[in-house]
Design a protein around this motif. Structure first.
Motif, mmCIF file in Angstrom:
data_model
loop_
_atom_site.group_PDB
_atom_site.id
_atom_site.type_symbol
_atom_site.label_atom_id
_atom_site.label_comp_id
_atom_site.label_asym_id
_atom_site.label_seq_id
_atom_site.Cartn_x
_atom_site.Cartn_y
_atom_site.Cartn_z
ATOM 1 N N SER A 47 -85.953 -39.095 -67.121
ATOM 2 C CA SER A 47 -85.437 -39.833 -65.945
ATOM 3 C C SER A 47 -84.512 -38.992 -65.113
ATOM 4 O O SER A 47 -83.660 -38.346 -65.861
ATOM 5 N N ALA A 48 -84.653 -39.126 -63.893
ATOM 6 C CA ALA A 48 -83.844 -38.560 -63.016
ATOM 7 C C ALA A 48 -83.636 -39.390 -61.700
ATOM 8 O O ALA A 48 -84.418 -40.095 -61.432
ATOM 9 N N GLY A 49 -82.395 -39.192 -61.310
ATOM 10 C CA GLY A 49 -82.065 -40.005 -59.982
ATOM 11 C C GLY A 49 -80.628 -40.083 -59.627
ATOM 12 O O GLY A 49 -79.930 -39.237 -59.930
ATOM 13 N N LEU A 50 -80.115 -41.084 -59.070
ATOM 14 C CA LEU A 50 -78.745 -41.370 -58.560
ATOM 15 C C LEU A 50 -78.209 -42.858 -58.958
ATOM 16 O O LEU A 50 -78.770 -43.614 -58.733
ATOM 17 N N PHE A 51 -77.219 -42.638 -59.167
ATOM 18 C CA PHE A 51 -76.207 -43.784 -59.241
ATOM 19 C C PHE A 51 -75.067 -43.631 -58.129
ATOM 20 O O PHE A 51 -74.793 -42.719 -57.663
ATOM 21 N N ALA A 52 -74.904 -44.794 -57.518
ATOM 22 C CA ALA A 52 -73.879 -44.936 -56.372
ATOM 23 C C ALA A 52 -73.114 -46.206 -56.192
ATOM 24 O O ALA A 52 -73.507 -47.165 -56.482
ATOM 25 N N GLY A 53 -71.837 -46.105 -56.064
ATOM 26 C CA GLY A 53 -70.800 -47.124 -56.306
ATOM 27 C C GLY A 53 -69.664 -46.945 -56.324
ATOM 28 O O GLY A 53 -69.044 -46.009 -55.661
ATOM 29 N N SER A 54 -68.991 -47.343 -57.401
ATOM 30 C CA SER A 54 -67.337 -47.170 -57.430
ATOM 31 C C SER A 54 -67.172 -45.816 -57.729
ATOM 32 O O SER A 54 -67.667 -44.961 -58.332
ATOM 33 N N GLN A 55 -65.971 -45.315 -57.146
ATOM 34 C CA GLN A 55 -65.318 -44.245 -57.177
ATOM 35 C C GLN A 55 -64.069 -44.287 -58.206
ATOM 36 O O GLN A 55 -63.735 -43.261 -58.866
ATOM 37 N N ASN A 56 -63.593 -45.448 -58.428
ATOM 38 C CA ASN A 56 -62.518 -45.488 -59.209
ATOM 39 C C ASN A 56 -62.862 -46.298 -60.613
ATOM 40 O O ASN A 56 -63.491 -47.018 -60.907
ATOM 41 N N PHE A 57 -62.796 -45.174 -61.520
ATOM 42 C CA PHE A 57 -63.267 -45.642 -62.867
ATOM 43 C C PHE A 57 -62.153 -46.649 -63.742
ATOM 44 O O PHE A 57 -62.733 -47.388 -64.222
ATOM 45 N N VAL A 58 -61.086 -46.207 -63.547
ATOM 46 C CA VAL A 58 -59.830 -47.059 -64.155
ATOM 47 C C VAL A 58 -59.050 -47.149 -63.292
ATOM 48 O O VAL A 58 -58.665 -46.285 -62.141
ATOM 49 N N LYS A 84 -60.055 -41.208 -60.110
ATOM 50 C CA LYS A 84 -61.248 -41.194 -59.117
ATOM 51 C C LYS A 84 -62.243 -40.382 -59.494
ATOM 52 O O LYS A 84 -62.046 -39.148 -59.832
ATOM 53 N N THR A 85 -63.455 -40.685 -59.270
ATOM 54 C CA THR A 85 -64.859 -39.857 -59.287
ATOM 55 C C THR A 85 -65.594 -39.935 -57.992
ATOM 56 O O THR A 85 -65.085 -40.516 -57.001
ATOM 57 N N ASN A 86 -66.664 -39.197 -57.929
ATOM 58 C CA ASN A 86 -67.415 -39.040 -57.017
ATOM 59 C C ASN A 86 -68.263 -40.592 -56.656
ATOM 60 O O ASN A 86 -68.399 -41.177 -57.481
ATOM 61 N N ALA A 87 -68.606 -40.999 -55.391
ATOM 62 C CA ALA A 87 -69.058 -42.100 -55.120
ATOM 63 C C ALA A 87 -70.748 -42.084 -55.529
ATOM 64 O O ALA A 87 -71.377 -43.086 -56.218
ATOM 65 N N VAL A 88 -71.397 -40.877 -55.204
ATOM 66 C CA VAL A 88 -72.706 -40.736 -55.596
ATOM 67 C C VAL A 88 -72.694 -39.805 -56.890
ATOM 68 O O VAL A 88 -72.265 -38.716 -56.875
ATOM 69 N N LYS A 89 -73.520 -40.263 -57.851
ATOM 70 C CA LYS A 89 -73.601 -39.635 -59.162
ATOM 71 C C LYS A 89 -74.961 -39.308 -59.524
ATOM 72 O O LYS A 89 -75.738 -40.050 -59.926
ATOM 73 N N VAL A 145 -84.981 -47.110 -74.923
ATOM 74 C CA VAL A 145 -83.707 -46.815 -75.026
ATOM 75 C C VAL A 145 -83.430 -45.494 -74.322
ATOM 76 O O VAL A 145 -84.365 -44.639 -74.374
ATOM 77 N N ASP A 146 -82.476 -45.233 -73.457
ATOM 78 C CA ASP A 146 -82.117 -44.153 -72.632
ATOM 79 C C ASP A 146 -81.057 -43.523 -73.086
ATOM 80 O O ASP A 146 -80.063 -44.365 -73.127
ATOM 81 N N ALA A 147 -80.892 -42.259 -72.783
ATOM 82 C CA ALA A 147 -79.752 -41.370 -73.123
ATOM 83 C C ALA A 147 -79.840 -40.356 -72.203
ATOM 84 O O ALA A 147 -80.618 -39.646 -71.596
ATOM 85 N N GLY A 148 -78.436 -40.228 -71.249
ATOM 86 C CA GLY A 148 -78.414 -39.082 -70.203
ATOM 87 C C GLY A 148 -77.215 -39.025 -69.902
ATOM 88 O O GLY A 148 -75.934 -39.477 -70.471
ATOM 89 N N LEU A 149 -76.892 -38.489 -68.756
ATOM 90 C CA LEU A 149 -75.536 -38.024 -68.044
ATOM 91 C C LEU A 149 -75.370 -38.331 -66.741
ATOM 92 O O LEU A 149 -76.602 -37.837 -65.767
ATOM 93 N N MET A 150 -74.398 -39.086 -66.382
ATOM 94 C CA MET A 150 -74.085 -39.250 -65.071
ATOM 95 C C MET A 150 -73.069 -38.185 -64.379
ATOM 96 O O MET A 150 -71.953 -38.492 -64.914
ATOM 97 N N PHE A 151 -73.539 -37.312 -63.318
ATOM 98 C CA PHE A 151 -72.722 -36.290 -62.952
ATOM 99 C C PHE A 151 -71.684 -36.801 -61.824
ATOM 100 O O PHE A 151 -72.411 -37.031 -60.555
ATOM 101 N N TRP A 152 -70.456 -36.981 -62.142
ATOM 102 C CA TRP A 152 -69.596 -37.724 -61.239
ATOM 103 C C TRP A 152 -68.405 -36.794 -60.731
ATOM 104 O O TRP A 152 -67.605 -37.048 -60.101
ATOM 105 N N GLY A 153 -68.705 -35.573 -60.972
ATOM 106 C CA GLY A 153 -67.487 -34.419 -60.437
ATOM 107 C C GLY A 153 -66.313 -34.532 -61.334
ATOM 108 O O GLY A 153 -66.516 -35.139 -62.312
ATOM 109 N N THR A 154 -65.247 -33.705 -61.039
ATOM 110 C CA THR A 154 -64.254 -33.636 -61.908
ATOM 111 C C THR A 154 -63.325 -34.749 -61.465
ATOM 112 O O THR A 154 -62.654 -34.951 -60.490
#
Length: 279
Positions: free
Chosen positions: A135-146, A202-207, A228-237
Motif C-alpha cells: 500500500s502507498a498513498g497520503l494521509f492529510a490532516g492534523s499537524q498537532n500530534f499532541v 507539530k508535524t507535517n499536514a501531508v504525510k 491487517v496493515d502495517a506501515g509508516l506515516m512519514f510526517w517529518g521531524t
C-alpha cells in the motif's frame, strides 16, 4: 471536527447497512474483475486511530481505499517541574518575580492527543490468489500530534513574569541563562502573557504512507473480509512550538527527548480492518 466524527460514522453505517440489505437480495456475490464494479465499506482501528473507509477496484491487481481515521482519547495529566526552583545565581534569585516563581515547585499539565487524518491509499495485490498486498498513498490532516496546556487556566502569570526578567537580564548583561518554565525532558515550556502553557508537538499536514498488508478488502466469495496493515506515516521531524509558532529549542540534556524526535520522522501504523462488501 472531533464532535462530528461519531455522527459521520453513524451516518456511514446507516447508509451502508441499507445498501447492504438491498445487495443481499442478489442470488450470489459477483467477484469478477473490473473497474469500479465493487464497493466495500470498512471500520478499522490501530496506531493511526479508529476510522471508516471505502474500497473500490481500479485494476485487476489494484484497489483504492479512501477514508478518515484518528483519535481523541482525552486528557492525560502529569506534574512538570518548575525550572525557577533550580536557579542559584544570586543576582537572579534577588529578583522579586523570580522569588515568587520559586514558591511553586511543580505544576499540573494536561497532554491532549487529538490526531485526525483523511487518507487515500492505492493497494497493489501482486499475487492474484494470495491475500498479500503493498500500500502507498497520503494521509492529510492534523499537524498537532499532541497539545500541552496547564489545567489551571491563566494561573501561570508568575512564570511569565520570571521568564521576562531572565530575558531582560540576558539582553542587558549578555548572559545566557536558560528560560524559566516547566520542564519536559530536555525542553522548557514557557508561559505566555495570558499565564498559560500552550505548546503543540507539530508535524507535517501531508504525510506520505508506505505499508504492507495481509488479507482482503474486497471479499471474493463472502460479504465480510478482514485485513491487517502495517506501515509508516512519514510526517517529518516533529517539533515543539508555542502558540505564536515559535519553535522551542532543546537544551540537549536529561531525558534525550530531542534525540528521539530527531529520528522519529515517521509514525508507525498497525491497523486491523473489518469490511463489508456492498456489491
Amino acid at each position: 471536527m472531533k464532535h462530528n466524527i461519531p455522527r459521520l460514522i453513524i451516518l456511514f453505517t446507516m447508509m451502508f447497512t441499507a445498501a447492504g440489505a438491498k445487495a443481499q437480495n442478489a442470488d450470489k456475490i459477483h467477484a469478477e474483475e473490473g473497474l469500479f464494479n465493487h464497493l466495500s465499506v470498512g471500520l478499522s482501528t490501530g496506531l493511526a486511530g479508529a476510522g471508516v473507509d471505502v474500497v473500490m477496484p481500479v485494476h485487476k491487481l489494484v484497489t483504492v481505499r479512501a477514508g478518515l481515521s484518528g483519535w481523541d482519547i482525552g486528557d492525560v495529566k502529569f506534574k512538570a517541574i518548575n525550572t525557577a526552583t533550580e536557579i542559584t545565581q544570586m543576582q537572579m534569585v534577588e529578583e522579586d518575580a523570580v522569588k515568587r516563581s520559586q514558591m511553586v515547585d511543580k505544576v499540573e499539565l494536561a497532554v491532549m492527543p487529538n490526531f485526525w487524518n483523511f487518507f487515500l491509499l492505492a493497494e497493489v495485490h501482486p499475487f492474484n490468489k494470495q491475500p498479500f498486498y503493498f500500500s502507498a498513498g497520503l494521509f492529510a490532516g492534523s499537524q498537532n500530534f499532541v497539545h500541552f496546556r496547564n489545567t489551571n487556566e491563566g494561573a501561570l502569570g508568575f512564570l511569565y513574569d520570571a521568564n521576562q526578567k531572565v530575558e531582560d537580564y540576558n539582553r542587558a548583561y549578555r548572559t545566557n541563562y536558560p528560560p524559566i518554565g516547566l520542564k519536559f525532558g530536555d525542553y522548557v515550556f514557557t508561559a505566555d502573557e495570558n499565564g498559560n502553557i500552550d505548546v503543540r508537538m507539530k508535524t507535517n499536514a501531508v504525510k506520505p504512507y508506505l505499508g504492507i498488508g495481509f488479507g482482503q478488502h474486497l471479499a471474493k466469495t463472502h460479504r465480510v473480509s478482514l485485513a491487517v496493515d502495517a506501515g509508516l506515516m512519514f510526517w517529518g521531524t516533529p517539533k515543539f512550538v508555542l502558540n505564536n509558532e515559535k519553535e522551542i529549542k532543546s537544551s540537549g540534556k536529561n531525558s534525550g527527548i530531542s534525540s528521539t524526535l530527531s529520528w522519529l520522522k515517521a509514525w508507525p501504523n498497525l491497523q486491523i480492518r473489518v469490511a463489508y462488501k456492498i456489491f
